[in-house]
Design a protein around this motif. Structure first.
Motif, mmCIF file in Angstrom:
data_model
loop_
_atom_site.group_PDB
_atom_site.id
_atom_site.type_symbol
_atom_site.label_atom_id
_atom_site.label_comp_id
_atom_site.label_asym_id
_atom_site.label_seq_id
_atom_site.Cartn_x
_atom_site.Cartn_y
_atom_site.Cartn_z
ATOM 1 N N GLN A 182 0.847 -1.188 0.000
ATOM 2 C CA GLN A 182 0.000 0.000 0.000
ATOM 3 C C GLN A 182 0.883 1.239 0.000
ATOM 4 O O GLN A 182 2.098 1.156 0.156
ATOM 5 C CB GLN A 182 -0.920 0.002 1.215
ATOM 6 C CG GLN A 182 -0.166 0.013 2.531
ATOM 7 C CD GLN A 182 -1.096 0.034 3.724
ATOM 8 O OE1 GLN A 182 -2.263 0.333 3.588
ATOM 9 N NE2 GLN A 182 -0.579 -0.270 4.898
ATOM 10 N N ARG A 220 -4.415 8.305 -1.186
ATOM 11 C CA ARG A 220 -3.808 7.033 -0.782
ATOM 12 C C ARG A 220 -2.773 7.218 0.313
ATOM 13 O O ARG A 220 -2.571 6.343 1.156
ATOM 14 C CB ARG A 220 -3.154 6.357 -1.989
ATOM 15 C CG ARG A 220 -4.142 5.769 -2.986
ATOM 16 C CD ARG A 220 -3.391 5.233 -4.180
ATOM 17 N NE ARG A 220 -4.296 4.657 -5.171
ATOM 18 C CZ ARG A 220 -3.911 4.248 -6.378
ATOM 19 N NH1 ARG A 220 -2.636 4.369 -6.733
ATOM 20 N NH2 ARG A 220 -4.778 3.744 -7.210
ATOM 21 N N GLU A 223 -4.397 6.967 3.611
ATOM 22 C CA GLU A 223 -5.216 5.794 3.884
ATOM 23 C C GLU A 223 -4.365 4.595 4.275
ATOM 24 O O GLU A 223 -3.212 4.484 3.881
ATOM 25 C CB GLU A 223 -6.045 5.425 2.645
ATOM 26 C CG GLU A 223 -7.104 6.450 2.288
ATOM 27 C CD GLU A 223 -7.866 6.059 1.041
ATOM 28 O OE1 GLU A 223 -7.385 5.187 0.297
ATOM 29 O OE2 GLU A 223 -8.940 6.645 0.805
#
Length: 324
Positions: A182, A220, A223
């Motif tokens: 991620q 992103r 997050e």
């Protein structure tokens, strides 16, 4: 009696200073504060290739961080630095794994939905995990003792916040609640990034490389998606008892057994979604609703469910690419 911790590094030596110094500060320090004696075991393949997915951190920030530590960014140089600092009890640099003769190769036709490099990568990753835990088990037998905790660690995984030692339990397979694949950034990193005159240029670069918008990239960075521990788990870091972690390290054997015994939950469905119905998971009688692709994180969860339970740790992590 002295408490003992084994740290088992495996896979490719994709080492970098950012991940290593954070591992020492965020994982090893909490165990050190609890009085643990630590031993390292290392199995690496003698090859370094980019991971299939990973975070290319904002380059000026990453390089600035490393230059402060006065450590080379070259993975080969850093490997020697890492080995000098850890003095492994067990060390095996091998390979690379033969691309024409590996354990999952006979099932290539059944696993035709998986790109060959992924199938090879799955095999390579968990064969290395098995070998480093074999070394750990051999040291225990030779010394007639058991480690209180064993950690499975991937070399390019950056642990972004300190471990709460009280969250750990030898009765569970303790894994980060967050996937490593991620773009999550810590608040400190975002502050440094946003204060840079190159901020806008770097966001545009990352957006172009990932073929998305700048707005999505910024979103992103704030997050961090958590895994559902009842369906899958992080497969890059795990902490548990010696016996639990030895069983954990047998994932490759589990996958092969699934195909040999033709478990309906696995055969020809490792990548494509299985039918929308309940099925018997293994001989232990677990029942699972299958609605998503059968990736490695799902396979690991299935394997662990045969001998333990998963406990999620509040531990954000991020795989980092790091090459000169």
């Amino acid at each position: 009696m002295t408490k003992r911790l084994a740290i088992c590094y495996s896979g490719q030596p994709r080492l970098n200073a950012h991940a290593w110094f954070n591992f020492k500060a965020h994982i090893l320090k909490p165990f050190h504060m609890e009085g643990f004696k630590m031993d390292f075991f290392v199995h690496f393949w003698s090859i370094v290739t980019p991971p299939t997915r990973g975070t290319d951190l904002w380059r000026p920030y990453r390089w600035r961080h490393d230059s402060q530590k006065n450590v080379s960014r070259n993975p080969k140089d850093f490997l020697q630095y890492f080995l000098d600092e850890t003095s492994p009890v067990g060390l095996w640099i091998e390979g690379p794994l033969n691309e024409e003769d590996y354990s999952l190769k006979p099932f290539a036709n059944e696993l035709s939905k998986i790109p060959p490099q992924y199938l090879y990568g799955y095999n390579s990753q968990y064969e290395s995990v098995a070998k480093v835990h074999d070394m750990c088990r051999e040291a225990e037998i030779a010394g007639d003792f058991k480690y209180d905790y064993v950690i499975r660690m991937r070399s390019d995984l950056n642990v972004l916040t300190p471990l709460n030692y009280e969250e750990c339990s030898p009765d569970y397979i303790c894994v980060p609640a967050f996937p490593g694949h991620q773009n999550f950034w810590t608040e400190e990193e975002l502050q440094v990034f946003q204060a840079s005159p190159d901020f806008e240029k770097e966001v545009k670069r990352i957006a172009a490389e990932q073929k998305t918008t700048e707005e999505v990239i910024l979103q992103r960075m704030h997050e961090s998606t958590q895994f559902d521990a009842t369906q899958r788990c992080n497969d890059q870091l795990a902490i548990s008892s010696s016996d639990n972690m030895y069983k954990y390290s047998r994932l490759l054997d589990f996958i092969i057994k699934c195909y040999q015994d033709k478990y309906p939950c696995v055969v020809k469905k490792f990548i494509e979604p299985p039918p929308q119905h309940d099925f018997s998971l293994t001989e232990t009688g677990h029942i699972v609703q299958a609605e998503e692709p059968m990736g490695l994180e799902k396979m690991l969860w299935m394997h662990i469910s045969n001998f333990s339970q998963i406990k999620k740790l509040d531990l954000p992590t991020r795989i980092e690419t790091h090459y000169p």
